[in-house]
Motif scaffolding. Sequence first.
Motif, PDB file in Angstrom:
ATOM      1  N   THR A 162       0.822  -1.155   0.105  1.00  0.00           N
ATOM      2  CA  THR A 162      -0.026  -0.083   0.038  1.00  0.00           C
ATOM      3  C   THR A 162       0.909   1.429  -0.052  1.00  0.00           C
ATOM      4  N   ILE A 163       1.901   1.284   0.863  1.00  0.00           N
ATOM      5  CA  ILE A 163       2.704   2.451   0.789  1.00  0.00           C
ATOM      6  C   ILE A 163       3.407   2.551  -0.551  1.00  0.00           C
ATOM      7  N   GLY A 164       3.964   1.629  -1.498  1.00  0.00           N
ATOM      8  CA  GLY A 164       4.305   1.561  -2.689  1.00  0.00           C
ATOM      9  C   GLY A 164       3.437   2.371  -3.674  1.00  0.00           C
ATOM     10  N   THR A 165       2.240   1.588  -3.654  1.00  0.00           N
ATOM     11  CA  THR A 165       1.091   2.066  -4.451  1.00  0.00           C
ATOM     12  C   THR A 165       0.913   3.532  -4.229  1.00  0.00           C
ATOM     13  N   THR A 166       0.784   3.844  -3.246  1.00  0.00           N
ATOM     14  CA  THR A 166       0.618   5.603  -2.693  1.00  0.00           C
ATOM     15  C   THR A 166       1.694   6.439  -2.859  1.00  0.00           C
ATOM     16  N   TYR A 167       3.056   5.764  -3.091  1.00  0.00           N
ATOM     17  CA  TYR A 167       4.132   6.498  -3.331  1.00  0.00           C
ATOM     18  C   TYR A 167       4.193   6.525  -5.055  1.00  0.00           C
ATOM     19  N   LEU A 168       3.681   5.584  -5.635  1.00  0.00           N
ATOM     20  CA  LEU A 168       3.742   5.774  -7.154  1.00  0.00           C
ATOM     21  C   LEU A 168       2.773   6.828  -7.727  1.00  0.00           C
ATOM     22  N   VAL A 169       1.418   6.464  -6.999  1.00  0.00           N
ATOM     23  CA  VAL A 169       0.293   7.615  -7.363  1.00  0.00           C
ATOM     24  C   VAL A 169       0.650   8.940  -7.073  1.00  0.00           C
ATOM     25  N   THR A 170       1.348   9.444  -5.838  1.00  0.00           N
ATOM     26  CA  THR A 170       1.904  10.440  -5.806  1.00  0.00           C
ATOM     27  C   THR A 170       2.826  11.313  -6.344  1.00  0.00           C
ATOM     28  N   ALA A 171       3.650  10.376  -6.830  1.00  0.00           N
ATOM     29  CA  ALA A 171       4.898  10.623  -7.791  1.00  0.00           C
ATOM     30  C   ALA A 171       4.334  11.177  -9.217  1.00  0.00           C
ATOM     31  N   PHE A 172       3.236  10.358  -9.479  1.00  0.00           N
ATOM     32  CA  PHE A 172       2.442  10.466 -11.007  1.00  0.00           C
ATOM     33  C   PHE A 172       1.825  11.617 -10.778  1.00  0.00           C
ATOM     34  N   LEU A 203       2.525  15.175 -13.117  1.00  0.00           N
ATOM     35  CA  LEU A 203       1.471  15.940 -14.179  1.00  0.00           C
ATOM     36  C   LEU A 203       1.221  17.388 -13.644  1.00  0.00           C
ATOM     37  N   VAL A 204       1.341  17.722 -12.252  1.00  0.00           N
ATOM     38  CA  VAL A 204       1.165  19.086 -11.931  1.00  0.00           C
ATOM     39  C   VAL A 204       2.489  19.843 -12.441  1.00  0.00           C
ATOM     40  N   GLY A 205       3.676  19.283 -12.162  1.00  0.00           N
ATOM     41  CA  GLY A 205       4.663  19.875 -13.087  1.00  0.00           C
ATOM     42  C   GLY A 205       4.949  20.150 -14.301  1.00  0.00           C
TER      43      GLY A 205
END
Length: 60
Positions: free
Chosen positions: A34-44, A48-50
Motif C-alpha cells: 500500500t505504501i508503494g502504491t501510494t508513493y507511485l500515485v503521488t509521484a505521478f 502531472l502538476v509539474g
Amino acid sequence: MAAVEASRGTAEVAPRRTPGSTLVRLLTTTDHETIGTTYLVTAFAFFLVGGVLSLLVPAG
C-alpha cells in the motif's frame, strides 16, 4: 452436504466505510504494498502538476 447448506445461511455483510476512512487507512498503513502504491500515485500526480506548471511558464 450438511456443511454446504450450513455455510449458505451465514453470509456476512461488509461494513460500511466512513468518508474519510480510506484516506486515514492510506496515511497510517504499515503495509509495504500500500505504501508503494501510494508513493507511485503521488509521484505521478506531482509529475502531472509539474508538467501543467511548465506549460504555464511561457504564458506568463
